[in-house]
Design a protein around this motif. Structure first.
Motif, PDB file in Angstrom:
ATOM      1  N   LEU A   1       0.854  -1.181   0.000  1.00  0.00           N
ATOM      2  CA  LEU A   1       0.000   0.000   0.000  1.00  0.00           C
ATOM      3  C   LEU A   1       0.892   1.233   0.000  1.00  0.00           C
ATOM      4  O   LEU A   1       1.773   1.376   0.852  1.00  0.00           O
ATOM      5  CB  LEU A   1      -0.898  -0.012   1.236  1.00  0.00           C
ATOM      6  N   ASP A   2       0.691   2.122  -0.950  1.00  0.00           N
ATOM      7  CA  ASP A   2       1.523   3.307  -1.108  1.00  0.00           C
ATOM      8  C   ASP A   2       0.754   4.535  -0.631  1.00  0.00           C
ATOM      9  O   ASP A   2      -0.208   4.966  -1.261  1.00  0.00           O
ATOM     10  CB  ASP A   2       1.924   3.463  -2.581  1.00  0.00           C
ATOM     11  N   VAL A   3       1.179   5.086   0.502  1.00  0.00           N
ATOM     12  CA  VAL A   3       0.646   6.357   1.004  1.00  0.00           C
ATOM     13  C   VAL A   3       1.732   7.395   0.724  1.00  0.00           C
ATOM     14  O   VAL A   3       2.903   7.144   1.010  1.00  0.00           O
ATOM     15  CB  VAL A   3       0.328   6.290   2.503  1.00  0.00           C
ATOM     16  N   ASP A   4       1.379   8.535   0.159  1.00  0.00           N
ATOM     17  CA  ASP A   4       2.426   9.437  -0.312  1.00  0.00           C
ATOM     18  C   ASP A   4       2.355  10.813   0.326  1.00  0.00           C
ATOM     19  O   ASP A   4       1.439  11.129   1.088  1.00  0.00           O
ATOM     20  CB  ASP A   4       2.384   9.550  -1.838  1.00  0.00           C
ATOM     21  N   GLY A   5       3.350  11.624  -0.036  1.00  0.00           N
ATOM     22  CA  GLY A   5       3.466  12.945   0.552  1.00  0.00           C
ATOM     23  C   GLY A   5       2.343  13.892   0.197  1.00  0.00           C
ATOM     24  O   GLY A   5       2.062  14.834   0.953  1.00  0.00           O
ATOM     25  N   VAL A   6       1.687  13.680  -0.938  1.00  0.00           N
ATOM     26  CA  VAL A   6       0.537  14.526  -1.280  1.00  0.00           C
ATOM     27  C   VAL A   6      -0.596  14.285  -0.288  1.00  0.00           C
ATOM     28  O   VAL A   6      -1.283  15.223   0.127  1.00  0.00           O
ATOM     29  CB  VAL A   6       0.072  14.258  -2.724  1.00  0.00           C
ATOM     30  N   ASP A   7      -0.786  13.024   0.109  1.00  0.00           N
ATOM     31  CA  ASP A   7      -1.795  12.730   1.128  1.00  0.00           C
ATOM     32  C   ASP A   7      -1.525  13.525   2.397  1.00  0.00           C
ATOM     33  O   ASP A   7      -2.421  14.158   2.963  1.00  0.00           O
ATOM     34  CB  ASP A   7      -1.792  11.231   1.458  1.00  0.00           C
TER      35      ASP A   7
ATOM     36  N   LEU B   1       0.421  16.220   2.783  1.00  0.00           N
ATOM     37  CA  LEU B   1       0.336  17.659   2.517  1.00  0.00           C
ATOM     38  C   LEU B   1      -1.098  18.152   2.620  1.00  0.00           C
ATOM     39  O   LEU B   1      -1.391  19.150   3.284  1.00  0.00           O
ATOM     40  CB  LEU B   1       0.897  17.961   1.126  1.00  0.00           C
ATOM     41  N   VAL B   2      -2.010  17.444   1.977  1.00  0.00           N
ATOM     42  CA  VAL B   2      -3.401  17.892   1.927  1.00  0.00           C
ATOM     43  C   VAL B   2      -4.080  17.759   3.277  1.00  0.00           C
ATOM     44  O   VAL B   2      -4.735  18.710   3.747  1.00  0.00           O
ATOM     45  CB  VAL B   2      -4.179  17.126   0.844  1.00  0.00           C
ATOM     46  N   TYR B   3      -3.919  16.628   3.938  1.00  0.00           N
ATOM     47  CA  TYR B   3      -4.667  16.426   5.182  1.00  0.00           C
ATOM     48  C   TYR B   3      -4.152  17.292   6.321  1.00  0.00           C
ATOM     49  O   TYR B   3      -4.954  17.777   7.142  1.00  0.00           O
ATOM     50  CB  TYR B   3      -4.675  14.943   5.557  1.00  0.00           C
ATOM     51  N   GLN B   4      -2.838  17.550   6.387  1.00  0.00           N
ATOM     52  CA  GLN B   4      -2.361  18.459   7.433  1.00  0.00           C
ATOM     53  C   GLN B   4      -2.796  19.878   7.113  1.00  0.00           C
ATOM     54  O   GLN B   4      -3.072  20.672   8.007  1.00  0.00           O
ATOM     55  CB  GLN B   4      -0.846  18.337   7.632  1.00  0.00           C
ATOM     56  N   ALA B   5      -2.867  20.221   5.817  1.00  0.00           N
ATOM     57  CA  ALA B   5      -3.281  21.576   5.431  1.00  0.00           C
ATOM     58  C   ALA B   5      -4.755  21.813   5.712  1.00  0.00           C
ATOM     59  O   ALA B   5      -5.155  22.939   6.053  1.00  0.00           O
ATOM     60  CB  ALA B   5      -2.981  21.805   3.950  1.00  0.00           C
ATOM     61  N   ILE B   6      -5.583  20.784   5.561  1.00  0.00           N
ATOM     62  CA  ILE B   6      -7.008  20.947   5.853  1.00  0.00           C
ATOM     63  C   ILE B   6      -7.203  21.369   7.302  1.00  0.00           C
ATOM     64  O   ILE B   6      -8.003  22.266   7.604  1.00  0.00           O
ATOM     65  CB  ILE B   6      -7.774  19.647   5.531  1.00  0.00           C
ATOM     66  N   ASP B   7      -6.464  20.749   8.214  1.00  0.00           N
ATOM     67  CA  ASP B   7      -6.552  21.163   9.618  1.00  0.00           C
ATOM     68  C   ASP B   7      -6.077  22.606   9.796  1.00  0.00           C
ATOM     69  O   ASP B   7      -6.623  23.352  10.617  1.00  0.00           O
ATOM     70  CB  ASP B   7      -5.733  20.224  10.503  1.00  0.00           C
ATOM     71  N   GLN B   8      -5.066  23.013   9.035  1.00  0.00           N
ATOM     72  CA  GLN B   8      -4.610  24.398   9.115  1.00  0.00           C
ATOM     73  C   GLN B   8      -5.693  25.356   8.634  1.00  0.00           C
ATOM     74  O   GLN B   8      -5.921  26.414   9.249  1.00  0.00           O
ATOM     75  CB  GLN B   8      -3.343  24.583   8.275  1.00  0.00           C
ATOM     76  N   VAL B   9      -6.357  25.007   7.554  1.00  0.00           N
ATOM     77  CA  VAL B   9      -7.438  25.855   7.041  1.00  0.00           C
ATOM     78  C   VAL B   9      -8.540  26.000   8.091  1.00  0.00           C
ATOM     79  O   VAL B   9      -9.075  27.096   8.306  1.00  0.00           O
ATOM     80  CB  VAL B   9      -8.005  25.289   5.726  1.00  0.00           C
ATOM     81  N   VAL B  10      -8.871  24.900   8.757  1.00  0.00           N
ATOM     82  CA  VAL B  10      -9.892  24.951   9.813  1.00  0.00           C
ATOM     83  C   VAL B  10      -9.454  25.877  10.932  1.00  0.00           C
ATOM     84  O   VAL B  10     -10.240  26.714  11.421  1.00  0.00           O
ATOM     85  CB  VAL B  10     -10.179  23.534  10.352  1.00  0.00           C
ATOM     86  N   LEU B  11      -8.195  25.766  11.359  1.00  0.00           N
ATOM     87  CA  LEU B  11      -7.694  26.602  12.450  1.00  0.00           C
ATOM     88  C   LEU B  11      -7.703  28.081  12.066  1.00  0.00           C
ATOM     89  O   LEU B  11      -7.959  28.952  12.902  1.00  0.00           O
ATOM     90  CB  LEU B  11      -6.276  26.176  12.831  1.00  0.00           C
ATOM     91  N   MET B  12      -7.418  28.374  10.799  1.00  0.00           N
ATOM     92  CA  MET B  12      -7.302  29.768  10.371  1.00  0.00           C
ATOM     93  C   MET B  12      -8.631  30.383   9.954  1.00  0.00           C
ATOM     94  O   MET B  12      -8.850  31.590  10.140  1.00  0.00           O
ATOM     95  CB  MET B  12      -6.291  29.872   9.219  1.00  0.00           C
TER      96      MET B  12
ATOM     97  N   PRO C   1     -11.048  17.198  -3.996  1.00  0.00           N
ATOM     98  CA  PRO C   1     -10.618  18.160  -5.023  1.00  0.00           C
ATOM     99  C   PRO C   1      -9.199  18.680  -4.784  1.00  0.00           C
ATOM    100  O   PRO C   1      -8.459  18.940  -5.739  1.00  0.00           O
ATOM    101  CB  PRO C   1     -11.643  19.294  -4.904  1.00  0.00           C
ATOM    102  N   LEU C   2      -8.816  18.819  -3.524  1.00  0.00           N
ATOM    103  CA  LEU C   2      -7.478  19.313  -3.204  1.00  0.00           C
ATOM    104  C   LEU C   2      -6.419  18.262  -3.509  1.00  0.00           C
ATOM    105  O   LEU C   2      -5.332  18.592  -4.002  1.00  0.00           O
ATOM    106  CB  LEU C   2      -7.419  19.735  -1.737  1.00  0.00           C
ATOM    107  N   LEU C   3      -6.720  17.002  -3.225  1.00  0.00           N
ATOM    108  CA  LEU C   3      -5.794  15.918  -3.561  1.00  0.00           C
ATOM    109  C   LEU C   3      -5.572  15.860  -5.075  1.00  0.00           C
ATOM    110  O   LEU C   3      -4.429  15.749  -5.548  1.00  0.00           O
ATOM    111  CB  LEU C   3      -6.342  14.583  -3.058  1.00  0.00           C
TER     112      LEU C   3
END
Length: 273
Positions: free
Chosen positions: A232-238, A240-251, A260-262
């Motif tokens: 199973l390949d989990v990558d850096g884009v995953d 990047l997007v999921y940590q950024a979503i939490d940042q968007v919520v915080l901000m 769509p972001l992925l």
């Protein structure tokens, strides 16, 4: 009034965060929000923060600033424990957070990985500390770490390992061949290293789940090797997007949709060739 946000770090030119966050704002209908990038070193961080006016809402923070940031606000307990914050929300005082841990957990969960017992982590910096916390949340109790300096790895990881109650064994980077003696449930690479194809094949054979946090060179040799091995390949884009979503919520107080972001970020990586 424009609400300003940005990503800071050094180097920063490769960052996809501006594309990602701007797309999240557009998805959410936030027309008066902007997102930029600034090359900021630890030495320049105090001056940069002092220059931020009342228009500023938040910052995404990447290497090499994640530890230095802790001197510039009130940090949540997880960021304190990990000695790493990747998010600043301006205020009196500024608030500091670590969204890398939940980003890793959600990235793994999105691929169906919600439980594990053993893991291998490559690297021993701030992102590796976040990886330890994410792995502990999955139930991992034994972690083998490969690092370029065993002593620096112990200095970086032992305090958080003690807090988490996980057993960490550190091996020298030159001993990667010996990792074959320690098969595990998950391998997480937290280093900005392009592995030679033969080394990538060797590493991918160690675990059924391979998570390479590098995204600007996707698919990396390690990701390709994982896919070829049927892992199973989990990558850096995953991540990047999921940590950024939490940042968007915080901000912003609002949560964008991930898919769509992925897709956008994968297209942006592919376009860079």
């Amino acid at each position: 009034m424009t609400h300003r946000c940005a990503v800071i770090g050094s180097p920063i030119a490769h960052s996809l965060s501006p594309i990602l966050h701007r797309a999240a704002y557009e998805q959410l209908g936030l027309r008066d929000w902007s997102y930029e990038s600034f090359d900021v070193t630890p030495q320049a961080l105090p001056e940069f923060l002092a220059s931020c006016t009342t228009q500023w809402v938040g910052l995404s923070v990447t290497a090499p600033l994640k530890s230095a940031l802790l001197e510039h606000g009130l940090a949540e307990q997880r960021a304190k424990d990990l000695n790493a914050a990747n998010t600043l929300v301006f205020g009196h005082p500024n608030r500091l957070y670590n969204t890398d841990v939940t980003g890793m957990r959600v990235a793994l969960a999105s691929h169906g990985v919600e439980k594990a017992g053993t893991a291998i982590v490559l690297g021993a910096g701030a992102t590796a500390r976040s990886a330890l916390a994410a792995l502990e949340a999955l139930g991992v109790s034994t972690i083998t770490v490969a690092a370029r300096s065993v002593q620096r790895a112990h200095d970086s990881l032992d305090p958080i390992a003690a807090i988490l109650g996980v057993d960490v064994e550190v091996v020298d980077w030159t001993s990667l061949d010996s990792l074959g003696e320690h098969p595990a449930d998950i391998l997480i690479s937290t280093v900005p290293t392009v592995f030679e194809p033969s080394r990538a094949v060797q590493l991918a054979a160690l675990t059924p789940v391979v998570f390479d946090i590098v995204y600007h060179d996707y698919p990396t040799n390690l990701s390709r090797a994982a896919q070829a091995a049927g892992a199973l390949d989990v990558d850096g884009v995953d991540l990047l997007v999921y940590q950024a979503i939490d940042q968007v919520v915080l901000m912003t107080g609002r949560r964008p949709q991930a898919e769509p972001l992925l897709e956008l970020c994968r297209q942006a990586v592919a376009a860079r060739g």
